[in-house]
Enzyme design. Structure first.
Site, PDB file in Angstrom:
ATOM      1  N   ARG A  41       0.816  -1.218   0.000  1.00 48.00           N
ATOM      2  CA  ARG A  41       0.000   0.000   0.000  1.00 48.00           C
ATOM      3  C   ARG A  41       0.855   1.275   0.000  1.00 48.00           C
ATOM      4  O   ARG A  41       0.592   2.186  -0.795  1.00 48.00           O
ATOM      5  CB  ARG A  41      -0.967  -0.018   1.190  1.00 48.00           C
ATOM      6  CG  ARG A  41      -2.104  -1.011   1.016  1.00 48.00           C
ATOM      7  CD  ARG A  41      -3.014  -1.066   2.222  1.00 48.00           C
ATOM      8  NE  ARG A  41      -2.302  -1.565   3.397  1.00 48.00           N
ATOM      9  CZ  ARG A  41      -2.791  -1.538   4.640  1.00 48.00           C
ATOM     10  NH1 ARG A  41      -4.001  -1.022   4.864  1.00 48.00           N
ATOM     11  NH2 ARG A  41      -2.092  -2.018   5.642  1.00 48.00           N
TER      12      ARG A  41
ATOM     13  N   ASN B 199      -6.851  -2.792   1.987  1.00 45.45           N
ATOM     14  CA  ASN B 199      -6.895  -4.249   2.031  1.00 45.45           C
ATOM     15  C   ASN B 199      -8.350  -4.662   2.020  1.00 45.45           C
ATOM     16  O   ASN B 199      -9.160  -4.140   2.800  1.00 45.45           O
ATOM     17  CB  ASN B 199      -6.229  -4.785   3.300  1.00 45.45           C
ATOM     18  CG  ASN B 199      -4.718  -4.776   3.196  1.00 45.45           C
ATOM     19  OD1 ASN B 199      -4.153  -4.795   2.110  1.00 45.45           O
ATOM     20  ND2 ASN B 199      -4.053  -4.749   4.343  1.00 45.45           N
TER      21      ASN B 199
END
Length: 779
Positions: A18, A36
């Protein structure tokens, strides 16, 4: 405005994925968000098609080093379903559990160079802190309870972050951004040292004190990443023998941990490939040949020419070696024989009472215990002996089999493996997740561990149901009983798989082959006829198999007791020959091998009667039993105290032989099936012994005739079937001399010789083969 919904599957959680996306997107000036999503990563971009394609191209190039992208899918969607980021920026937003994908977290990895530099820097706040980690290294699998992989779903949730760690954890530009195991001495786990009476020892530095005790010759139980190790010195026979007695492991070789590669090279021979594996992020135990300068205690790896070595993989290990001048320490799993490694502090203190002198424990919970992985190179070819820490739970990608319609991507399969060297496999959405090493499911605690590990793997793969449960064909295995129980629970089919068929299927998959002829050489595999197979020439196309040739069927007087005391096998094999009959056989055994029989001459007579009457006598074609018998004949080993002991000692005894002796393989047919005459092999060996030939050369010749005999049968079979690929599988092929002799003959006849690449030749990958076959049968 167009909105791109990008779903990324692979190893994309817990690897800094990320923040990497965040940096790429901000450099491109795009807007949207990332999160997520259950078991996958979702990226939303409020951009046009060209900008999205540019982003994906850069992402593939600049993804985190330890990540792995299996697939990227893009959907163009209605913008009304999604919120806009603040101030037209790109955000990292809170995880969701809405999606059930097929991604997974990465395995536990060795400490990275940046963290290592920090623990060695006296000015750094993590100086000598043994739980230092970041997004590029450290614990993952052993601490996770569920997905998405966020801190609150790991055992690190027990340790609220301090202000400084919180700042790192929430900064997308920091390498500890959402590194779920982030901590420091202020907010993270800590060590405590206990004596054998379970009393805590009051000391400022428990690790330094523990190392001092080690150097005094004490035995230390140390809780690490995925379990507990028992540790002691390598050059002193006294503590090693004490450890052996306490563990009831009289001969089993102990692995060692060395401080660095340079030190490991002072006592072992290390090739460039072996060095690369030792230094890899997985940090497995590597089986290395002892060098001329090897000076460790003889009791460490008795009567073997090699030793298992690993390098430090956690900060705890690195700091431990800072406090000593020792080149290495014994580092063996802390468990009662056959049971799983211990992970809970109370259990460690109570169950290891009388085994460890001291106990160095930490207060971080281990969710998924995970033994060290073990590999070996044979003539520079990698062979997995145990595929566990550093590799689990990274799945195998089965797309090649899906494309050729060998298996169905939409099936959920659970395969439970054999009985002793057990792993299980969970197959879902074209990926096969092979578990960490489970062990001997004959033991109740290991059987419980198997069920617990299945539950944890289902959690982290978001698997609720199964379409089939696969197991070994042996009806008495505990794993077979569990398969039937789980088949009822999930209302699905239970599919028994022949043991060596599973070996062959995973070998074919590992080499991207549709079919092959293969040699299956090991100790035990339940056959269709109810006998024990283990020296077989077989064909498989994954879905089906055919047994085409084998070693001679031999009687096993007393069944499994003949594996523990292989002199009984030697007596049985020689009794088949015309050369050794009645009193002559009894005289030979009494004169040369009576010390291997528990009840001396009385047992020699009773075993012969047992053989002749066929009372409690099994039938086997096992290669392992033949190699064990050769070891007995040469007085190398007469009792198996650990798995494969006699065959391993035979290999080491023969190591370095010139190859001056030759034994010719002879063949017969039984019910139309070609067989290698193993009785004649033992008769020829006994003649060479009687002629006082060099025993090292006899040992080498014995291994070679078995290898070439199996290879000849395989070549003949492949020639008749018009198949060019001949494979080798089973635990016997961990033996370097046997593998090379087989390979040499197969290739000299113009065939392609294939071996396991990323799977185990032994039983550690049987569950993977079972899952492939099961899914092909219900495709």
């Amino acid at each position: 405005m167009k909105i791109a919904k990008i779903l990324v599957q692979g190893i994309v959680q817990g690897v800094g994925f990320r923040p990497s996306v965040y940096r790429i997107v901000n450099a491109l000036g795009l807007k949207g968000y990332i999160r997520n999503l259950g078991n996958i990563v979702e990226i939303i971009l409020f951009e046009d098609e060209k900008q999205v394609n540019d982003f994906i191209a850069i992402l593939k190039e600049k993804k985190p080093a330890i990540s792995k992208i299996n697939s990227i899918t893009v959907q163009w969607i209605d913008e009304s379903r999604y919120f806009y980021p603040k101030n037209d920026t790109f955000e990292i937003v809170e995880s969701s559990t809405d999606f059930s994908g097929a991604s997974v977290i990465p395995p536990d990895l060795a400490i990275c160079d940046n963290c290592l530099e920090e623990i060695n820097d006296s000015k750094n706040r993590r100086y000598k802190y043994p739980f230092t980690t970041c997004i590029d290294c450290g614990i993952r699998f052993t601490v996770i309870e569920n997905v998405p992989y966020d801190r609150d779903k790991t055992s690190m949730d027990d340790f609220p972050l301090c202000q400084k760690c919180e700042k790192e954890y929430t900064n997308p530009l920091d390498r500890r951004y959402h590194a779920e195991s982030t901590c420091c001495e202020t907010c993270g786990p800590s060590l405590k040292l206990y004596n054998h009476k379970e009393n805590e020892i009051n000391t400022i530095n428990p690790l330094e004190k523990a190392v001092k005790l080690l150097d005094e010759g004490k035995i230390l139980a140390m809780k690490g990443i995925g379990g507990t190790h028992l540790i002691t010195k390598v050059r002193d026979n006294k503590p090693i023998k004490k450890l052996r007695k306490r563990l009831n492991r009289p001969n089993q070789p102990f692995a060692v941990m060395s401080r660095n590669l340079e030190t490991a090279k002072t006592f072992t021979e290390v090739s460039s490939k072996e060095a690369k594996s030792l230094l890899s992020k997985e940090r497995p135990i590597v089986i290395l040949k002892k060098s001329k300068n090897y000076d460790f205690a003889e009791s460490l790896a008795p009567e073997l020419h090699n030793i298992g070595v690993m390098l430090c993989y956690s900060p705890l290990h690195h700091i431990m070696f800072d406090y000593t001048d020792e080149p290495a320490y014994i580092m063996t799993s802390a468990n009662i024989s056959g049971e799983p490694m211990m992970i809970k502090n109370k259990e460690i203190l109570s169950s290891l009472y009388g085994i460890g002198d001291y106990y160095l424990l930490h207060n971080r919970r281990i969710i998924n215990r995970c033994d060290d992985s073990v590999i070996r190179y044979r003539a520079n070819e990698l062979s997995f002996i145990r595929r566990s820490r550093g590799y689990t739970p990274e799945p195998y990608d089965l797309n090649d089999l899906i494309k050729t319609k060998k298996i169905n991507k939409d099936l959920n399969i659970l395969a439970l493996g054999p009985e002793i060297d057990v792993t299980f496999t969970l197959q879902k959405q074209g990926l096969a997740y092979v578990s960490q090493h489970i062990g001997n499911t004959n033991k109740f605690k290991t059987y419980e561990f198997l069920q617990e590990a299945i539950k944890n793997m289902r959690n982290i793969t978001k698997t609720e149901n199964f379409d089939a449960i696969a197991c070994d064909m042996h009806p008495q295995f505990f794993t077979s009983h569990l398969a039937n129980e789980m088949g009822e629970k999930f209302n699905c089919e239970v599919i028994p798989i022949q043991h060596h068929h599973a070996h062959g299927a995973v070998l074919a998959m590992d080499n991207s082959l549709d079919e092959l002829v293969f040699i299956a050489a090991d100790g035990v595999g339940y056959g269709e006829d109810g006998s024990t197979w283990g020296g077989e020439i077989m064909y498989t196309n994954i879905n089906n198999y055919e047994r085409l040739a084998s070693l001679s069927p031999q009687k096993m007087p007393g069944g499994d007791i003949s594996t523990k005391y292989p002199v009984r096998m030697l007596e049985s094999i020689l009794s088949n020959s015309e050369t050794y009959q009645g009193e002559e056989l009894e005289s030979l055994l009494s004169s040369n091998y009576s010390h291997y029989f528990q009840h001396r001459e009385t047992e020699i007579k009773s075993v012969l009667k047992q053989i002749n009457s066929n009372l409690n006598v099994g039938i086997t074609t096992s290669t392992g039993r033949i190699l064990d018998s050769i070891a007995v004949a040469l007085n190398i080993c007469g009792e198996r105290t650990y798995e494969g002991e006699c065959s391993m000692k035979l290999e080491s005894f023969a190591y370095g032989a010139n190859g001056d002796l030759k034994i010719e393989p002879q063949f017969k047919k039984i019910n139309g099936r070609p067989i290698l005459d193993t009785t004649q092999i033992l008769v020829d060996i006994m003649k060479l012994i009687s002629n006082k030939e060099n025993k090292k050369e006899i040992a080498a010749a014995g291994q070679k005739v078995v290898s070439e005999g199996l290879a000849i049968l395989a070549v003949d079979t492949a020639s008749k079937m018009g198949i060019n690929n001949i494979g080798a599988t089973g635990g016997v092929f961990y033996n370097e001399a046997i593998t090379l002799a087989t390979k040499k003959y197969v290739e000299s006849e113009g065939f392609n010789f294939v071996q396991h690449k990323n799977s185990c030749a032994g039983d550690g990958s049987v569950s993977l083969g079972q899952s492939l076959i099961a899914s092909s049968k219900i495709n």
